[in-house]
Scaffold this motif. Structure first.
Motif, mmCIF file in Angstrom:
data_model
loop_
_atom_site.group_PDB
_atom_site.id
_atom_site.type_symbol
_atom_site.label_atom_id
_atom_site.label_comp_id
_atom_site.label_asym_id
_atom_site.label_seq_id
_atom_site.Cartn_x
_atom_site.Cartn_y
_atom_site.Cartn_z
ATOM 1 N N ASP A 23 6.044 3.159 6.108
ATOM 2 C CA ASP A 23 7.460 3.461 6.238
ATOM 3 C C ASP A 23 7.951 4.029 4.913
ATOM 4 O OD1 ASP A 23 10.021 3.599 7.284
ATOM 5 O OD2 ASP A 23 10.152 1.470 7.753
ATOM 6 N N VAL A 24 9.196 4.509 4.905
ATOM 7 C CA VAL A 24 9.764 4.993 3.651
ATOM 8 C C VAL A 24 9.850 3.822 2.678
ATOM 9 C CG1 VAL A 24 11.043 6.885 4.726
ATOM 10 C CG2 VAL A 24 12.127 4.648 4.461
ATOM 11 N N VAL A 25 9.869 4.117 1.411
ATOM 12 C CA VAL A 25 9.932 3.085 0.386
ATOM 13 C C VAL A 25 11.208 2.266 0.587
ATOM 14 C CG1 VAL A 25 10.064 2.667 -2.097
ATOM 15 C CG2 VAL A 25 8.599 4.475 -1.219
ATOM 16 N N ALA A 26 11.064 0.955 0.643
ATOM 17 C CA ALA A 26 12.189 0.064 0.924
ATOM 18 C C ALA A 26 13.231 0.080 -0.185
ATOM 19 C CB ALA A 26 11.686 -1.364 1.149
ATOM 20 N N ALA A 27 12.811 0.177 -1.403
ATOM 21 C CA ALA A 27 13.742 0.153 -2.527
ATOM 22 C C ALA A 27 13.394 1.281 -3.503
ATOM 23 C CB ALA A 27 13.699 -1.203 -3.221
ATOM 24 N N PRO A 28 13.715 2.510 -3.146
ATOM 25 C CA PRO A 28 13.321 3.629 -4.012
ATOM 26 C C PRO A 28 13.916 3.535 -5.411
ATOM 27 C CG PRO A 28 14.792 4.380 -2.265
ATOM 28 C CD PRO A 28 14.440 2.964 -1.969
ATOM 29 N N GLU A 29 15.023 2.810 -5.538
ATOM 30 C CA GLU A 29 15.626 2.664 -6.863
ATOM 31 C C GLU A 29 14.771 1.808 -7.795
ATOM 32 O OE1 GLU A 29 17.198 -0.678 -4.288
ATOM 33 O OE2 GLU A 29 16.798 1.455 -3.999
ATOM 34 N N VAL A 58 0.874 -1.169 0.000
ATOM 35 C CA VAL A 58 0.000 0.000 0.000
ATOM 36 C C VAL A 58 0.910 1.217 0.000
ATOM 37 C CG1 VAL A 58 -1.803 1.277 1.202
ATOM 38 C CG2 VAL A 58 -1.776 -1.235 1.300
ATOM 39 N N ALA A 59 0.742 2.055 -0.991
ATOM 40 C CA ALA A 59 1.578 3.244 -1.133
ATOM 41 C C ALA A 59 0.783 4.492 -0.743
ATOM 42 C CB ALA A 59 2.058 3.368 -2.567
ATOM 43 N N LEU A 60 1.498 5.516 -0.360
ATOM 44 C CA LEU A 60 0.914 6.835 -0.162
ATOM 45 C C LEU A 60 2.012 7.861 -0.300
ATOM 46 C CD1 LEU A 60 1.610 8.296 2.802
ATOM 47 C CD2 LEU A 60 0.130 6.524 3.630
ATOM 48 N N ALA A 61 1.611 9.088 -0.502
ATOM 49 C CA ALA A 61 2.551 10.211 -0.543
ATOM 50 C C ALA A 61 2.054 11.252 0.429
ATOM 51 C CB ALA A 61 2.631 10.785 -1.953
ATOM 52 N N THR A 62 2.966 11.798 1.224
ATOM 53 C CA THR A 62 2.601 12.848 2.168
ATOM 54 C C THR A 62 3.779 13.785 2.343
ATOM 55 O OG1 THR A 62 1.770 13.356 4.383
ATOM 56 C CG2 THR A 62 3.296 11.499 4.204
ATOM 57 N N SER A 63 3.480 15.040 2.562
ATOM 58 C CA SER A 63 4.555 15.988 2.858
ATOM 59 C C SER A 63 4.489 16.450 4.305
ATOM 60 C CB SER A 63 4.481 17.200 1.919
ATOM 61 O OG SER A 63 3.331 17.970 2.198
ATOM 62 N N ALA A 81 2.552 14.384 7.129
ATOM 63 C CA ALA A 81 1.997 13.493 8.159
ATOM 64 C C ALA A 81 2.749 12.180 8.306
ATOM 65 C CB ALA A 81 0.522 13.244 7.865
ATOM 66 N N HIS A 82 4.050 12.187 8.109
ATOM 67 C CA HIS A 82 4.837 10.959 8.217
ATOM 68 C C HIS A 82 4.647 10.267 9.569
ATOM 69 C CE1 HIS A 82 6.719 13.093 4.898
ATOM 70 N NE2 HIS A 82 7.131 11.911 4.463
ATOM 71 N N GLY A 83 4.641 11.037 10.633
ATOM 72 C CA GLY A 83 4.491 10.472 11.979
ATOM 73 C C GLY A 83 3.170 9.767 12.169
ATOM 74 N N LEU A 84 2.102 10.349 11.669
ATOM 75 C CA LEU A 84 0.785 9.722 11.780
ATOM 76 C C LEU A 84 0.778 8.380 11.061
ATOM 77 C CD1 LEU A 84 -2.293 9.578 12.332
ATOM 78 C CD2 LEU A 84 -2.593 10.889 10.218
ATOM 79 N N TYR A 85 1.215 8.363 9.827
ATOM 80 C CA TYR A 85 1.168 7.129 9.045
ATOM 81 C C TYR A 85 2.117 6.069 9.599
ATOM 82 C CZ TYR A 85 -1.621 9.848 5.801
ATOM 83 O OH TYR A 85 -2.608 10.632 5.242
ATOM 84 N N ALA A 86 3.238 6.482 10.142
ATOM 85 C CA ALA A 86 4.195 5.525 10.724
ATOM 86 C C ALA A 86 3.561 4.730 11.858
ATOM 87 C CB ALA A 86 5.441 6.254 11.212
#
Length: 145
Positions: free
Chosen positions: A126-132, A109-114, A116-121
């Motif tokens: 979490d941050v994308v495991a393999a952004p590459e 499940v993906a999301l983008a936020t600028s 609310a990182h703490g809320l979603y955590a």
């Protein structure tokens, strides 16, 4: 917030489309200027969630899930009415959305936020495991989405 003050719903028929469009098209940085027809089409093609005041029935928060309901979902358009922020409405919304996601057993499940990182955590994001591995394609001339 007391549990009795607000209730959660995943019933698309209950969503206040006028209010959702107002919020997103005028207050949400990612959807400013979004046309009502675009918003209605997005609602119709998605799984929708809302928080409602029990006493008045007024919708006070919204979230939308774009998914194949089998392997992947994108959580988006999460918005909490400014008049109820700080009362736990957003936390309750994401807690209930998380419970709904758990029943789907999705791989990702993906999301983008600028903001609310703490809320979603708190709910397993979490941050994308393999952004590459991730890429995106953007519109050349973004339409009011």
């Amino acid at each position: 917030m007391t549990e009795a003050a607000y209730r959660f719903s995943a019933d698309t028929a209950e969503m206040d489309r006028d209010q959702i469009h107002r919020w997103l098209s005028t207050e949400a940085y990612w959807a400013l200027g979004r046309a009502r027809s675009v918003q209605d089409a997005a609602i119709d093609a998605s799984v929708n969630f809302g928080m409602f005041e029990v006493a008045t029935g007024r919708q006070v928060a919204y979230a939308r899930l774009v998914t194949d309901s089998v392997t992947f979902a994108w959580l988006c358009d999460v918005f909490v009415d400014p008049t109820v922020r700080g009362r736990g409405v957003g936390v309750s919304l994401i807690e209930n959305v998380g419970a709904a996601l758990d029943t789907l057993n999705l791989r990702r499940v993906a999301l983008a936020t600028s903001t609310a990182h703490g809320l979603y955590a708190k709910f397993g994001f979490d941050v994308v495991a393999a952004p590459e591995h991730w890429m995106e394609r953007r519109a050349v001339a973004p339409a009011a989405s």
